[in-house]
Design a protein around this motif. Structure first.
Motif, short mmCIF file in Angstrom:
data_model
loop_
_atom_site.label_atom_id
_atom_site.label_comp_id
_atom_site.label_asym_id
_atom_site.label_seq_id
_atom_site.Cartn_x
_atom_site.Cartn_y
_atom_site.Cartn_z
N ASN A 183 19.42 132.16 -3.72
CA ASN A 183 18.00 132.02 -3.40
C ASN A 183 17.57 130.56 -3.19
OD1 ASN A 183 17.80 130.91 -5.99
ND2 ASN A 183 17.01 132.79 -6.91
N ALA A 184 18.45 129.63 -3.48
CA ALA A 184 18.08 128.22 -3.33
C ALA A 184 19.26 127.36 -2.92
CB ALA A 184 17.47 127.69 -4.62
N PRO A 185 19.88 127.64 -1.76
CA PRO A 185 20.97 126.77 -1.32
C PRO A 185 20.49 125.35 -1.04
CG PRO A 185 20.31 128.27 0.43
CD PRO A 185 19.62 128.72 -0.80
N ASP A 186 19.21 125.21 -0.68
CA ASP A 186 18.68 123.87 -0.41
C ASP A 186 18.63 123.02 -1.67
OD1 ASP A 186 16.83 125.68 -1.38
OD2 ASP A 186 15.14 124.81 -0.30
N LEU A 187 18.55 123.66 -2.85
CA LEU A 187 18.51 122.92 -4.11
C LEU A 187 19.90 122.71 -4.71
CD1 LEU A 187 15.41 124.51 -5.92
CD2 LEU A 187 15.54 122.31 -4.72
N LEU A 188 20.77 123.70 -4.54
CA LEU A 188 22.05 123.67 -5.25
C LEU A 188 23.25 123.42 -4.36
CD1 LEU A 188 21.41 126.70 -7.66
CD2 LEU A 188 21.03 124.26 -8.08
N THR A 189 23.14 123.70 -3.08
CA THR A 189 24.31 123.57 -2.19
C THR A 189 24.16 122.41 -1.21
OG1 THR A 189 24.64 125.96 -2.33
CG2 THR A 189 25.78 124.79 -0.56
N TRP A 190 22.99 122.25 -0.68
CA TRP A 190 22.79 121.22 0.33
C TRP A 190 22.61 119.85 -0.33
CZ3 TRP A 190 18.64 124.06 3.82
CH2 TRP A 190 19.24 125.20 4.37
N ASP A 191 22.89 118.83 0.46
CA ASP A 191 22.81 117.45 0.00
C ASP A 191 21.34 117.07 -0.28
OD1 ASP A 191 22.97 114.76 -0.49
OD2 ASP A 191 24.07 114.27 1.34
N ALA A 192 21.04 116.74 -1.54
CA ALA A 192 19.66 116.42 -1.93
C ALA A 192 19.22 115.05 -1.42
CB ALA A 192 19.53 116.47 -3.44
N ALA A 286 11.78 123.52 14.27
CA ALA A 286 11.52 122.10 14.00
C ALA A 286 10.45 121.94 12.92
CB ALA A 286 11.08 121.40 15.28
N LEU A 287 9.53 122.89 12.82
CA LEU A 287 8.47 122.80 11.83
C LEU A 287 8.87 123.41 10.49
CD1 LEU A 287 5.37 123.80 14.02
CD2 LEU A 287 6.26 121.51 13.53
N ARG A 288 9.82 124.36 10.51
CA ARG A 288 10.11 125.11 9.28
C ARG A 288 11.40 124.70 8.57
NH1 ARG A 288 7.65 129.32 12.51
NH2 ARG A 288 9.66 129.86 13.44
N LEU A 289 12.36 124.13 9.28
CA LEU A 289 13.64 123.82 8.65
C LEU A 289 13.49 122.82 7.51
CD1 LEU A 289 16.27 123.50 11.54
CD2 LEU A 289 16.36 125.06 9.59
N ALA A 290 14.23 123.06 6.45
CA ALA A 290 14.21 122.13 5.32
C ALA A 290 14.71 120.76 5.76
CB ALA A 290 15.09 122.67 4.20
N PRO A 291 14.10 119.68 5.29
CA PRO A 291 14.52 118.35 5.73
C PRO A 291 15.92 117.96 5.27
CG PRO A 291 12.89 118.20 3.98
CD PRO A 291 12.95 119.63 4.38
N ASN A 292 16.47 118.67 4.26
CA ASN A 292 17.85 118.37 3.82
C ASN A 292 18.82 119.45 4.28
OD1 ASN A 292 16.84 120.34 2.02
ND2 ASN A 292 18.34 119.76 0.46
N ALA A 293 18.48 120.16 5.34
CA ALA A 293 19.38 121.17 5.89
C ALA A 293 20.70 120.52 6.30
CB ALA A 293 18.73 121.88 7.07
N PRO A 294 21.78 121.30 6.38
CA PRO A 294 23.11 120.74 6.65
C PRO A 294 23.21 120.05 8.00
CG PRO A 294 23.27 122.98 5.80
CD PRO A 294 21.83 122.75 6.10
N ALA A 295 24.33 119.37 8.19
CA ALA A 295 24.59 118.66 9.44
C ALA A 295 24.76 119.65 10.59
CB ALA A 295 25.84 117.80 9.30
N LEU A 296 24.40 119.20 11.78
CA LEU A 296 24.50 120.06 12.95
C LEU A 296 25.92 120.14 13.48
CD1 LEU A 296 21.30 118.82 14.84
CD2 LEU A 296 21.55 120.91 13.50
N TYR A 297 26.69 119.07 13.32
CA TYR A 297 28.05 119.01 13.86
C TYR A 297 29.04 118.73 12.74
CZ TYR A 297 25.53 118.43 18.29
OH TYR A 297 24.69 118.58 19.35
#
Length: 876
Positions: A183-192, A286-297
């Motif tokens: 429920n929170a990959p942006d907090l626990l998995t993605w680069d903070a 562009a408006l909704r994606l988390a600012p720490n979302a993973p790399a595109l490439y």
């Protein structure tokens, strides 16, 4: 114009040429009183919503009639099967395939007197487009090239990574939920520590625009010709190599016999458009994606799927989901006229239109991620519009005493055919074969349609002009439409217009010599509306899925033999004044349009097996308004010429009656007697609960709970007034044009663009930082939350009156600077003429609205782009 009795606005080719637009409708924004034009998206080719003097119908069409060189043209978007997500909000504009540089003028017909000659087809106004013709004289060659760029003019202020993560942690803490990788990959998995400005990444590109055209024209006293060709290429601000292109060819020839009795005009326009826009508008992401979302490439430069999930897709995956569309448009017109007698002319207008649209969206497995559980699949769509018209006419003009009589009689034969096919295919063994439907293993969910519309009319018009002072214009037309059942197909519509040019009275000329023009005019008439689609009165069936080798039929619509025309009654009063040799011109018009016998879906009991039946309902709608147009020649001498054109419109729309509306929840929940059709029934927002920290709304029916039955507060959504100010300044070889567009309106709040509750896995505007944190705190937003009652509270808030706000704006719509080189500077090179110019569109917008574009309030669509081009025009 001084002698006309109707309401007509004309936009000349010179005004259109000042704007670097690809669609003629875009050139009309802010220039025509009473005409609302809104583009659904800033993506090239996207459609426009056009309303002339408001919305007259609840459910049937409200689009104006488009006439190009005497030939009716479709207003239906050129898409079927919704193969393109970037423009699916409104489809592809049917006029985007027409080259604006080929247009000589656009006339807007608004009142009953002006539109009645077109009968029911002109119920919502008429847009007459006349293309350019050749002129007698030496053969001339005109070449025009411009190039430029376009960008998104504004960004929304969104949370950065620390602010976003703080919001997410606080939301879980408020909900007493422990975050986990699910429920929170942006907090626990993605680069903070990671931060991406997704507006820069997905919308921050620079679109390239190139436009080139060449025309050849000339002729003698008997024969004139014009041949032209143009090419336009536009890219987008989205990532990837996406291009919208248009190639057009036009030709026109006019011939008059030596005895001046026979005249033949022929014109043909052919346009080919190709597009490979993205299959998705990336503005929402562009408006909704988390600012720490993973790399595109990934490290190899390929699309990365590391950290992305099926619910949080790498946005650049859409760059691999290619969309390709091809539009072909042929428009041909011939007018043959013959002077039978000295005062009697005969004429036949003939035209043909063929518009074809083919599109395919390719969605390969590689563009969906490793856990998407999808196979290679494609979407195919094809639609075609055919239209032919024949209009024989007789025109008699004669002098009658001190007046002049002009009588016109004629008939119209029209047929339109529209057909389309959409198919979805999957199981391609190779991505290279995905544009070939025969290479698919399965073809599923294929839908198709074919409709035929026939229209026949007999019309007549009598115009009497007495001493250029007293003018009367009477029109009658009997229309027949195949969209109604036997006995209901024909209806008679009529209109009358009168005018008194009091400035031509001797006592006015002698007593008020400064008054160069003065006219009072009035008109009243009736017309009908049949824009409800074909076959709506018939009972119809659709095929069912195959069962044991047998394909069955299932009923889809009930028969209604009483299905008939909507009726629109139009009244207008106008005053026109001119002073100081017409250096100041003022035109004021009041209009009142009432339409009833509304074509709506009448709800039925569930026991019938149908939710509704298409029928006429005695609901009545009224549109009233005041239009003001002012033209001022501020300076006019040998060196300087400065002209100002101003237009204001104050529209009002109202549902006058809807008998027993309370019996029909579908309409009762949407409309209210005495209010505009554009209202929304909303909850009444009452603030934030000081204990729970969640938004609250009023229990209007006092039943102890807040639910959809409490959405009773009518909130207006639309324009209260609008208009434009155009200044044209000429100084020797220089010319400067500036158009300011202004709109006072109410619309969805900018928070609607994100479409998510603050605290969930979606970025938010920085305004949500002012949130409730503890009991008794004063805040603008509720406590962060991810689930439960908090989500429900925010859902109610998003449907409350608090989410309708001021979206007014003033926009420098267009600025154009040009310079004509004098012959002295270039006569040594060639005997022609050179014009250099700079043009900019959507230059700057002044508004309190915090979203991307106040013209599209609350929508997550690409806004109108700021465009700047530089060009050169050479006349040989």
């Amino acid at each position: 114009r001084k002698l006309q009795t109707g309401s007509i606005v004309k936009i000349e080719a010179e005004e259109i040429a000042q704007q670097p637009v690809s669609d003629p409708l875009a050139a009309l924004q802010g220039r025509v009183a009473g005409m609302e034009i809104v583009q659904s998206s800033g993506v090239p080719g996207s459609n426009f919503s056009v309303r002339i003097r408001g919305r007259n119908s609840i459910s049937s069409g409200n689009d104006p009639l488009y006439i190009i060189d005497g030939v009716p043209y479709t207003s239906t978007p050129l898409s079927f099967g919704e193969t393109s997500g970037t423009i699916q909000a409104g489809g592809t504009s049917p006029l985007s395939i027409l080259n604006p540089a080929d247009i000589e003028s656009i006339e807007i017909l608004k009142d009953a007197d002006a539109t009645s000659i077109y009968g029911s087809r002109g119920a919502n106004g008429v847009v007459l487009i006349t293309t350019k013709r050749g002129e007698s004289g030496a053969t001339k060659l005109d070449a025009d090239v411009y190039t430029g760029i376009a960008q998104v003019p504004k960004k929304m202020s969104l949370l950065n990574t620390p602010q976003y993560l703080e919001m997410r942690r606080e939301a879980f803490q408020n909900d007493l939920i422990t975050p986990n990788s699910g429920n929170a990959p942006d907090l626990l998995t993605w680069d903070a520590t990671r931060y991406t400005d997704w507006q820069d990444e997905l919308l921050g590109g620079t679109a390239q625009i190139t436009n080139a055209q060449v025309t050849l024209s000339g002729g003698d006293a008997n024969t004139q010709f014009r041949i032209g060709s143009a090419y336009r290429r536009e890219t987008t601000v989205f990532p990837g190599d996406n291009v919208n292109q248009r190639t057009s060819v036009s030709a026109a020839i006019n011939n008059t016999s030596v005895n001046r009795k026979l005249n033949v005009n022929f014109s043909v326009n052919y346009g080919l458009g190709t597009s490979n826009m993205l299959s998705e508008d990336l503005t929402g992401q562009a408006l909704r994606l988390a600012p720490n979302a993973p790399a595109l490439y990934d490290s190899n430069g390929k699309l990365s799927w590391d950290g992305w999930t099926s619910s949080n897709v790498n946005p650049l995956a859409y760059t691999e989901r290619t969309f390709e569309a091809r539009t072909r448009n042929l428009l041909a017109n011939a007018v043959i006229s013959y002077s039978i007698l000295e005062e009697l002319d005969g004429k036949v207008n003939m035209g043909y239109t063929n518009t074809m649209y083919d599109a395919v969206t390719v969605i390969p497995e590689s563009a969906m991620g490793p856990d998407a559980f999808q196979v290679n699949h494609s979407r195919f769509a094809r639609s075609e519009f055919n239209n032919w018209i024949v209009e024989p006419q007789l025109n008699w003009k004669t002098q009658l005493g001190e007046g002049r009589v002009d009588v016109l009689v004629g008939t119209t034969f029209l047929e339109q055919r529209t057909q389309g096919l959409a198919q979805y295919a999957n199981g391609f063994t190779s991505e290279a074969l995905m544009r070939n439907i025969s290479a698919a293993a399965d073809i599923i969910n294929g839908t198709s349609y074919f409709t035929q519309y026939r229209y026949h009319a007999v019309f007549g018009r009598v115009n009497y002009d007495y001493k250029s002072r007293y003018i009367i214009n009477a029109t009658g037309r009997r229309d027949g439409s195949s969209r109604f059942g036997p006995g209901k197909q024909f209806a008679f519509f009529k209109a009358i217009g009168v005018a008194w040019v009091f400035s031509n009275e001797p006592f006015i000329r002698n007593g008020l010599p400064f008054l160069s023009h003065g006219k009072i005019r009035a008109s009243y008439g009736t017309t009908g509306n049949d824009q409800i689609g074909d076959y709506q009165f018939l009972d119809s069936y659709t095929t069912t899925q195959e069962y044991n080798g047998v394909i069955g039929l299932s009923p889809t619509r009930l028969y209604n033999p009483n299905f008939a025309w909507e009726e629109n009654r139009k009244l207008e009063l106008g005053l026109e004044l001119g002073a100081v040799a017409d250096r100041v011109l003022v035109a004021i018009a009041y209009y009142r349009n009432r339409s009833d016998n509304q074509l709506v879906g009448q709800p039925l009991a569930p026991t019938t097996g149908f939710s509704s039946i298409q029928a006429n309902f005695p609901a009545e709608i009224e549109n009233t308004g005041l239009e003001v147009e002012v033209t001022s020649k501020n300076i006019a001498n040998a060196d300087v010429n400065w002209t100002t054109d101003i237009n204001f419109t104050f529209p009002r729309n109202k549902l006058l009656s809807f008998p027993s509306i309370e019996r029909y929840p579908e309409y009762d929940e949407q409309y209210e007697i005495g209010e505009p059709l554009t209202i929304l029934k909303r909850y009444r927002y009452t603030g934030i609960d000081p204990t729970t920290g969640f938004f609250m709304a009023e229990d209007t029916n006092n039943d102890g709970e807040v639910n959809y039955q409490d959405r009773q507060i009518p909130k207006f959504r639309g324009r209260r007034f609008f208009g434009g100010i155009l200044n044209t300044i000429k100084y020797r070889g220089f010319q400067l044009d500036m158009l300011i567009q202004y709109v006072n309106q109410e619309g969805f709040d900018y928070m609607q663009a994100t479409g998510s509750t603050p605290g969930t896995m979606s970025n938010q505007p920085v305004a949500v930082l002012d949130r409730w944190q503890e009991e008794g705190s004063d805040a603008a937003f509720q406590a962060y939350t991810t689930s439960g009652s908090g989500l429900n509270a925010y859902s109610i808030y998003s449907q409350s009156d608090a989410q309708i706000s001021d979206a007014s704006f003033v926009r420098l719509k267009n600025i154009a600077l040009s310079y004509n080189l004098t012959r002295r500077l270039h006569e040594t090179f060639f005997p022609g003429r050179i014009r250099l110019y700079l043009q900019a569109q959507n230059v700057v917008t002044f508004t309190h609205y915090k979203g991307l574009d106040p013209e599209l309030p609350g929508r997550a669509n690409l806004p109108s782009l700021r465009t700047v081009v530089a060009g050169i025009q050479v006349f040989f």
